[in-house]
Scaffold this motif. Structure first.
Motif, mmCIF file in Angstrom:
data_model
loop_
_atom_site.group_PDB
_atom_site.id
_atom_site.type_symbol
_atom_site.label_atom_id
_atom_site.label_comp_id
_atom_site.label_asym_id
_atom_site.label_seq_id
_atom_site.Cartn_x
_atom_site.Cartn_y
_atom_site.Cartn_z
ATOM 1 N N ILE A 197 -34.027 4.658 11.477
ATOM 2 C CA ILE A 197 -34.800 4.314 12.304
ATOM 3 C C ILE A 197 -36.074 3.586 12.335
ATOM 4 N N PRO A 198 -36.140 3.142 13.539
ATOM 5 C CA PRO A 198 -37.430 2.250 13.491
ATOM 6 C C PRO A 198 -38.939 2.178 13.393
ATOM 7 N N GLN A 199 -39.747 1.232 12.481
ATOM 8 C CA GLN A 199 -40.614 2.172 11.341
ATOM 9 C C GLN A 199 -41.204 1.691 11.634
ATOM 10 N N GLU A 221 -43.720 10.225 24.868
ATOM 11 C CA GLU A 221 -42.989 9.778 25.735
ATOM 12 C C GLU A 221 -42.468 8.952 24.878
ATOM 13 N N LEU A 222 -41.830 8.269 24.145
ATOM 14 C CA LEU A 222 -40.841 7.790 23.112
ATOM 15 C C LEU A 222 -40.117 8.753 23.417
ATOM 16 N N LYS A 223 -40.334 10.158 22.555
ATOM 17 C CA LYS A 223 -40.091 11.100 21.976
ATOM 18 C C LYS A 223 -39.345 11.853 23.227
ATOM 19 N N LYS A 224 -39.812 11.636 24.305
ATOM 20 C CA LYS A 224 -39.545 12.446 25.774
ATOM 21 C C LYS A 224 -38.350 12.045 25.704
ATOM 22 N N ARG A 225 -38.045 10.658 26.097
ATOM 23 C CA ARG A 225 -36.801 9.723 26.042
ATOM 24 C C ARG A 225 -35.939 9.443 25.143
ATOM 25 N N GLY A 226 -36.012 9.669 24.575
ATOM 26 C CA GLY A 226 -34.928 10.306 23.322
ATOM 27 C C GLY A 226 -35.048 9.661 21.942
ATOM 28 N N HIS A 227 -36.040 8.318 21.778
ATOM 29 C CA HIS A 227 -35.824 7.597 20.956
ATOM 30 C C HIS A 227 -36.474 8.310 19.597
ATOM 31 N N GLU A 228 -35.978 8.096 18.789
ATOM 32 C CA GLU A 228 -36.317 8.397 17.327
ATOM 33 C C GLU A 228 -37.278 7.204 17.010
ATOM 34 N N TYR A 229 -37.939 7.085 15.662
ATOM 35 C CA TYR A 229 -39.116 6.667 15.187
ATOM 36 C C TYR A 229 -39.817 7.416 14.521
ATOM 37 N N ASP A 322 -55.387 1.503 27.585
ATOM 38 C CA ASP A 322 -55.263 2.970 28.652
ATOM 39 C C ASP A 322 -54.104 3.114 29.114
ATOM 40 N N ASP A 323 -53.426 2.281 28.914
ATOM 41 C CA ASP A 323 -51.876 2.581 29.655
ATOM 42 C C ASP A 323 -50.969 3.341 28.571
ATOM 43 N N ASP A 324 -50.554 4.108 28.725
ATOM 44 C CA ASP A 324 -49.445 4.719 27.624
ATOM 45 C C ASP A 324 -48.202 5.005 27.801
ATOM 46 N N ILE A 325 -48.327 4.727 29.324
ATOM 47 C CA ILE A 325 -46.646 4.376 30.183
ATOM 48 C C ILE A 325 -46.229 2.802 29.573
ATOM 49 N N GLU A 326 -47.310 2.088 30.266
ATOM 50 C CA GLU A 326 -46.939 1.049 30.212
ATOM 51 C C GLU A 326 -46.776 0.755 28.508
ATOM 52 N N LEU A 327 -47.319 1.024 27.461
ATOM 53 C CA LEU A 327 -47.131 0.709 26.280
ATOM 54 C C LEU A 327 -46.129 1.523 25.471
ATOM 55 N N ALA A 328 -45.348 3.086 26.036
ATOM 56 C CA ALA A 328 -44.096 3.226 25.557
ATOM 57 C C ALA A 328 -43.378 2.423 25.817
ATOM 58 N N ASP A 329 -43.562 1.838 27.523
ATOM 59 C CA ASP A 329 -42.352 0.727 27.878
ATOM 60 C C ASP A 329 -42.065 -0.396 26.989
ATOM 61 N N ALA A 330 -43.095 -1.003 26.470
ATOM 62 C CA ALA A 330 -42.719 -1.965 25.393
ATOM 63 C C ALA A 330 -41.860 -1.951 24.191
ATOM 64 N N LEU A 331 -42.472 -0.643 23.923
ATOM 65 C CA LEU A 331 -42.297 -0.114 22.023
ATOM 66 C C LEU A 331 -40.798 -0.057 22.428
ATOM 67 N N GLU A 332 -40.692 1.040 24.056
ATOM 68 C CA GLU A 332 -39.058 1.326 23.945
ATOM 69 C C GLU A 332 -38.297 -0.492 23.777
ATOM 70 N N LYS A 333 -39.022 -1.464 24.331
ATOM 71 C CA LYS A 333 -38.103 -2.486 24.257
ATOM 72 C C LYS A 333 -37.608 -2.733 22.803
ATOM 73 N N VAL A 334 -38.639 -3.297 21.876
ATOM 74 C CA VAL A 334 -38.898 -3.189 20.498
ATOM 75 C C VAL A 334 -37.939 -2.555 20.213
ATOM 76 N N ILE A 335 -37.940 -1.273 20.137
ATOM 77 C CA ILE A 335 -37.056 0.024 19.148
ATOM 78 C C ILE A 335 -35.230 -0.474 19.789
ATOM 79 N N ALA A 336 -35.674 -0.246 20.943
ATOM 80 C CA ALA A 336 -34.007 -0.087 21.643
ATOM 81 C C ALA A 336 -33.128 -1.534 21.501
ATOM 82 N N ASP A 337 -34.012 -2.539 20.746
ATOM 83 C CA ASP A 337 -32.779 -3.615 20.540
ATOM 84 C C ASP A 337 -33.292 -4.374 19.316
ATOM 85 N N PRO A 338 -32.862 -4.663 17.959
ATOM 86 C CA PRO A 338 -33.646 -5.179 16.800
ATOM 87 C C PRO A 338 -33.579 -6.261 17.193
#
Length: 378
Positions: A197-199, A221-229, A322-338
């Protein structure tokens, strides 16, 4: 050359200055150099009673503010402690806090002073809701910059961005030098690891200026999208209880671990995967360089000195504050693609090793010190 590094906080205090200055002593240990460290102990309070007069402005215009009064008293205490403890003759003093520089020039008027500004105290106080922009405290604190320019032989800072920030408050802003903080490479050792699980980790003081509330909304937002972390919060501060409550309200408390203050986070930082800090202001952001040297993927905000460390998409990802959605998108990129995460972390490590090594910074400082010595002799 006998050097004095004048700090404000003790060397064990977390932060950019303490990440660098104590380790410089080893790099300067030779027959040619002798370096001492000096700071104000926390127990010294209310000892100084000198009248304070600045040469470029009248501080008493702002004296009705208790914050200004506290600042002036701290300056008096630093003066008192300096006169009590320092009698050695130095060839050059390098100060790393405005109060330290002002006090040193008062006590040692004939010794060349290099002043490095590492952060914007007034900006942090504004973002943390302590003072009002344009208010008495703000006016007082930015006036200190011109006073420092007046008493210093050389004014320096840690990023081009912060030098630009200082420009309106100085008479000769083009003379400000820039040397970023340096970090002892031996303290940071990337560790091969494989987390199922990404730390995620952040190392920061828990205050509004650091944007941890935005990070929590992004994690929700990441949790809502189904990502584990798992999100690891290393640091403490006045916002901790409020942030713990927010994590519960957003339903991410079980994914979030609050460690509190830790003296040497670099010892276990390499076991995480992604470093994220959505600061609202940052003069340099030393912790990004430390995370890069630990070979973590970096996600930060496009403010202050952070973009000077992170090239978006090359050695990390940048988002707007202050942009939580943009931050979630960026985190999603690095969480989903090791594989992408590793590519970013490797690039960040290589840049930090070449640009922010303590050896490189020590060499730049030696050149600066020798230049001032030769100018004094000339």
């Amino acid at each position: 050359m006998n050097l004095l590094q004048a700090l404000f906080f003790p060397p064990e205090q977390p932060g950019g200055v303490s990440s660098m200055i104590p380790y410089l002593q080893e790099r300067f240990r030779s027959s040619r150099w002798e370096m001492d460290l000096f700071w104000l102990p926390k127990r010294i309070r209310g000892k100084g009673h000198e009248e304070v007069v600045f040469e470029t402005f009248d501080w008493t215009r702002y004296g009705e503010s208790h914050i200004v009064q506290k600042y002036i008293q701290t300056y008096r205490d630093y003066l008192w402690w300096t006169k009590l403890r320092l009698s050695k003759k130095y060839d050059l003093i390098h100060a790393h806090h405005p109060i330290a520089g002002l006090a040193m020039k008062q006590v040692f008027p004939d010794v060349p002073l290099i002043q490095t500004l590492h952060s914007s105290y007034e900006r942090e106080l504004i973002l943390n809701g302590v003072i009002a922009e344009g208010g008495l405290e703000h006016q007082f604190l930015v006036s200190i910059y011109r006073e420092l320019e007046h008493v210093s032989d050389r004014l320096m800072t840690v990023s081009r961005s912060f030098a630009d920030y200082l420009s309106p408050y100085l008479d000769e802003p083009t003379r400000v030098g820039v040397i970023p903080n340096g970090f002892d490479e031996k303290r940071f050792k990337p560790v091969p690891h494989d987390n199922n699980i990404p730390q995620l980790v952040t190392v920061t003081r828990l205050v509004p200026a650091k944007g941890i509330d935005t990070l929590f909304h992004a994690c929700a937002e990441l949790k809502k999208r189904g990502h584990e972390y798992v999100l690891h919060i290393i640091g403490d501060g006045p916002s901790r209880s409020e942030l713990e409550k927010l994590a519960q309200e957003l339903g991410i408390y079980n994914e979030t671990i609050f460690y509190g203050y830790t003296l040497h986070p670099e010892e276990f930082m390499p076991f995480f995967d992604i470093f994220v800090l959505p600061s609202r202001a940052e003069a340099f952001g030393s912790v990004f360089a430390e995370a890069a040297l630990s070979c973590l993927a970096l996600v930060g905000t496009n403010v202050g000195g952070i973009p000077e460390q992170i090239e978006d998409g090359v050695n990390g990802l940048l988002v707007n504050p202050d942009d939580d959605i943009e931050l979630a998108d960026a985190l999603e990129k690095v969480i989903a693609d090791p594989a992408y995460r590793y590519e970013l972390s490797r690039s960040a490590w290589e840049k930090a090793k070449s640009r922010y090594s303590l050896t490189r910074v020590a060499n730049e400082l030696k050149k600066t010190y020798l230049q001032h010595q030769s100018e004094k002799k000339g």
